[in-house]
Motif scaffolding. Structure first.
Motif, PDB file in Angstrom:
ATOM      1  N   GLN A  91       0.841  -1.497   0.146  1.00 47.17           N
ATOM      2  CA  GLN A  91      -0.023  -0.299  -0.207  1.00 47.17           C
ATOM      3  C   GLN A  91       1.361   1.615  -0.083  1.00 47.17           C
ATOM      4  N   ALA A  92       1.689   0.870   0.328  1.00 50.71           N
ATOM      5  CA  ALA A  92       2.932   2.436   0.737  1.00 50.71           C
ATOM      6  C   ALA A  92       3.544   2.730  -0.503  1.00 50.71           C
ATOM      7  N   ARG A  93       3.887   1.670  -1.131  1.00 51.86           N
ATOM      8  CA  ARG A  93       4.452   2.143  -2.865  1.00 51.86           C
ATOM      9  C   ARG A  93       3.446   2.414  -3.484  1.00 51.86           C
ATOM     10  N   LEU A  94       2.357   1.957  -3.728  1.00 47.00           N
ATOM     11  CA  LEU A  94       1.187   2.563  -4.341  1.00 47.00           C
ATOM     12  C   LEU A  94       1.385   3.669  -4.030  1.00 47.00           C
ATOM     13  N   GLU A  95       1.220   3.817  -2.783  1.00 47.09           N
ATOM     14  CA  GLU A  95       0.426   5.866  -2.311  1.00 47.09           C
ATOM     15  C   GLU A  95       1.373   6.465  -2.917  1.00 47.09           C
ATOM     16  N   LYS A  96       2.737   5.788  -2.711  1.00 49.03           N
ATOM     17  CA  LYS A  96       4.183   6.734  -3.701  1.00 49.03           C
ATOM     18  C   LYS A  96       4.037   6.860  -5.146  1.00 49.03           C
TER      19      LYS A  96
END
Length: 107
Positions: A91-96
């Motif tokens: 999820q953090a990668r997607l948000e980035k």
């Protein structure tokens, strides 16, 4: 810094809790329930009209069952937490990626 009017407010991933917190009453109820069940089983084994070695065997079987249950609970919890961590990283990668994406950039 104050965001511009109409600009979306972004929250960091670290702001969300990883595990839900249980209340003291829930914890106390779980401990009391375990204690009552173990005491009832112990009294039941003690009151059986059987030889002492059979009583001892049943007591050891109950203790083994309790330790196996605790181990199983820990394994299930650890597997669930590992899944949450992987999900949070994805999820953090997607948000980035979404934060870095500029839809008005020329292709």
């Amino acid at each position: 810094m104050c965001p511009a009017a109409g600009a979306p407010i972004l929250f960091r991933m670290s702001d969300t809790p990883v595990r839900p917190q249980h209340t003291a009453a829930y914890h106390g109820q779980a401990v009391a329930s375990f204690a009552v069940a173990l005491a009832a089983t112990a009294i039941g084994i003690y009151q059986l009209n059987i030889d002492a070695w059979v009583r001892a065997f049943l007591a050891i079987a109950v203790l083994y069952l309790v330790t196996a249950t605790v181990t199983l609970c820990k394994v299930v919890r650890d597997r669930q937490e590992a899944g949450q961590i992987v999900s949070r990283v994805d999820q953090a990668r997607l948000e980035k990626l979404l934060a870095e994406h500029d839809p008005f950039e020329k292709l």
